[in-house]
Design an enzyme around this catalytic site. Sequence first.
Site, PDB file in Angstrom:
ATOM      1  N   GLY A 240       0.825  -1.196   0.000  1.00 45.87           N
ATOM      2  CA  GLY A 240       0.000   0.000   0.000  1.00 45.87           C
ATOM      3  C   GLY A 240       0.857   1.242   0.000  1.00 45.87           C
ATOM      4  O   GLY A 240       2.033   1.220  -0.388  1.00 45.87           O
ATOM      5  N   SER A 241       0.310   2.346   0.456  1.00 49.29           N
ATOM      6  CA  SER A 241       1.013   3.618   0.430  1.00 49.29           C
ATOM      7  C   SER A 241       2.080   3.680   1.514  1.00 49.29           C
ATOM      8  O   SER A 241       2.028   2.950   2.514  1.00 49.29           O
ATOM      9  CB  SER A 241       0.027   4.768   0.627  1.00 49.29           C
ATOM     10  N   GLU A 260       5.700  -3.460   0.963  1.00 45.73           N
ATOM     11  CA  GLU A 260       5.875  -3.013  -0.428  1.00 45.73           C
ATOM     12  C   GLU A 260       5.016  -1.772  -0.576  1.00 45.73           C
ATOM     13  O   GLU A 260       3.786  -1.846  -0.571  1.00 45.73           O
ATOM     14  CB  GLU A 260       5.447  -4.125  -1.393  1.00 45.73           C
ATOM     15  N   LEU A 261       5.675  -0.624  -0.680  1.00 42.37           N
ATOM     16  CA  LEU A 261       4.992   0.643  -0.562  1.00 42.37           C
ATOM     17  C   LEU A 261       4.910   1.363  -1.910  1.00 42.37           C
ATOM     18  O   LEU A 261       4.851   0.733  -2.948  1.00 42.37           O
ATOM     19  CB  LEU A 261       5.675   1.490   0.519  1.00 42.37           C
ATOM     20  N   CYS A 294       2.137   0.677  -8.576  1.00 39.79           N
ATOM     21  CA  CYS A 294       3.279   1.322  -7.924  1.00 39.79           C
ATOM     22  C   CYS A 294       4.492   1.393  -8.841  1.00 39.79           C
ATOM     23  O   CYS A 294       5.438   2.134  -8.559  1.00 39.79           O
ATOM     24  CB  CYS A 294       3.623   0.593  -6.635  1.00 39.79           C
ATOM     25  N   GLU A 388       3.903  10.496  -6.095  1.00 37.37           N
ATOM     26  CA  GLU A 388       3.297   9.366  -6.802  1.00 37.37           C
ATOM     27  C   GLU A 388       1.888   9.742  -7.236  1.00 37.37           C
ATOM     28  O   GLU A 388       1.016   9.973  -6.403  1.00 37.37           O
ATOM     29  CB  GLU A 388       3.245   8.134  -5.898  1.00 37.37           C
TER      30      GLU A 388
END
Length: 500
Positions: A240-241, A260-261, A294, A388
């Site tokens: 996610g963020s 995992e950002l 992402c 982003e």
Amino acid sequence: MLEDLLKAADASDVVDAPPFISGTWGGEGPPLERTGPYLRRTVSRATTSTTAEIDTALQQAGRYAEQVASLAPAARAQILETASRTASAHRDRLARLLALELGKPLKDSRTEIDRVASTFAVCAAEARRIDGENLPVAGWNTGIGNTALTYRAPAGVALAITPFNAPANLLAHKLGASFAAGNTTLVKSPPQAPAASAAVVAVLLESGMPHQAVQLLHGGGEVGAALCAGDEVSVISFTGSAATGAAVARAAGAKRLALELGGNAATIVCEDADAESAAALCARNGYSNSGQSCISVQRVYVHRSRFDTFLDAFTAAVDALVVGDPLDEDTDVGSMVDEDAAERVVRWSKEAAGLGARVIRGGTRDGATAAPTIIADPPAHASVVVHEVFGALVAVIPFDDFDTVLDACNASRYGLQAGLFTYDITRILTAWRRLQVGGLIVNGSSNYRLDHVPFGGVKDSGFGREAPRWLIDDYTVVKTLMLRGLSVWGEHRELPKENT
């Protein structure tokens, strides 16, 4: 349950997606309705997990852990192989559910379900590979006469928190690898995709996964925080963020984390590259899933000598994309997750124009559908360069010097993946060494991933690697057995002297 979910999606009815706790589908909490971003009506309905249900799920997970760990790796592998076949058998129906719930075109949705099937198959193969070592303890004087063995044991209780942009495949990664490792798993679905998450869990249960191996809970950040704080949880895998990832870490405390950002992916097109081919590829990958990835193509740095050629070809390729109904077979670009996300594309486009950039295409929206947007030559401090966007927007920026463009790529707080179009091996190795990213794609854009290859980033893009083999490392612990006075190695410190 799987047939109930798919039957409702087939008929375009509201899909009821209950939680799955203690081996039973159903919950007592308030309804959580999902509005389809393209249809603009309720497409799925979940049940928010209550505090009591969260506590029950955590307690049951603690009890289930030893039971699931006793299941042999071969048995886990067979279940995962069956799940791979089940996902393939229901490919089109599962894809339709994704399209309804997320506005993701059927083309992209089918690709995601194909990846689910592949991911389960890879998880099955990795379950069969879990092993240990006979350590070379006799290589040092202190270890002579002993034997030391290790094996990778299940961590116990895993928590999988998944995002909305690829809810089926990312859940397949987290839940599939956790089960392959021998854990019981708590799943917290994204509020935007409760039905898709329930469908993946149902695929596994229908394929033979014991109910003790998984529990599914729905809700917002408060549900995730309560699960993260649970003492029963051993390891957390979150996608996610960056901001939410930091909140997960705070709530988790001293637990193992795989995060995992976000990303702000850059792709470099050098002067020796085929600019037209690079442009076509970047256009396809920059707007798939409306840019909600992402590693989506967000910043494209093109050598100034090729900039105009690239931009013309890129614009033509974007003009050829079909924008519209995600259930239409010809649609390339559907809607974004909601209207706020689409408005971000509009807002950042206006900001870039005010800073001197050219808005070549797009910069508008119709509800949650953002028109594919091209921003040419924005300044380095524009939001479309710094942050982003996670949307249907690509910025194209000229560069003059290779070393300088590497520095520009590294200026981002993120570092997930980058793309590089060149045939110069020196530049390839230099970029691989210097770029602050977890992966470099050569002669491809940043938006490329194989599910059996390690995937993850550096800096604010997180830590840990997501792919079954590497996730299993996070989902297991090394246990050591020391046999004192028993040795499979040589036991003598020196050979006895012989009489001659």
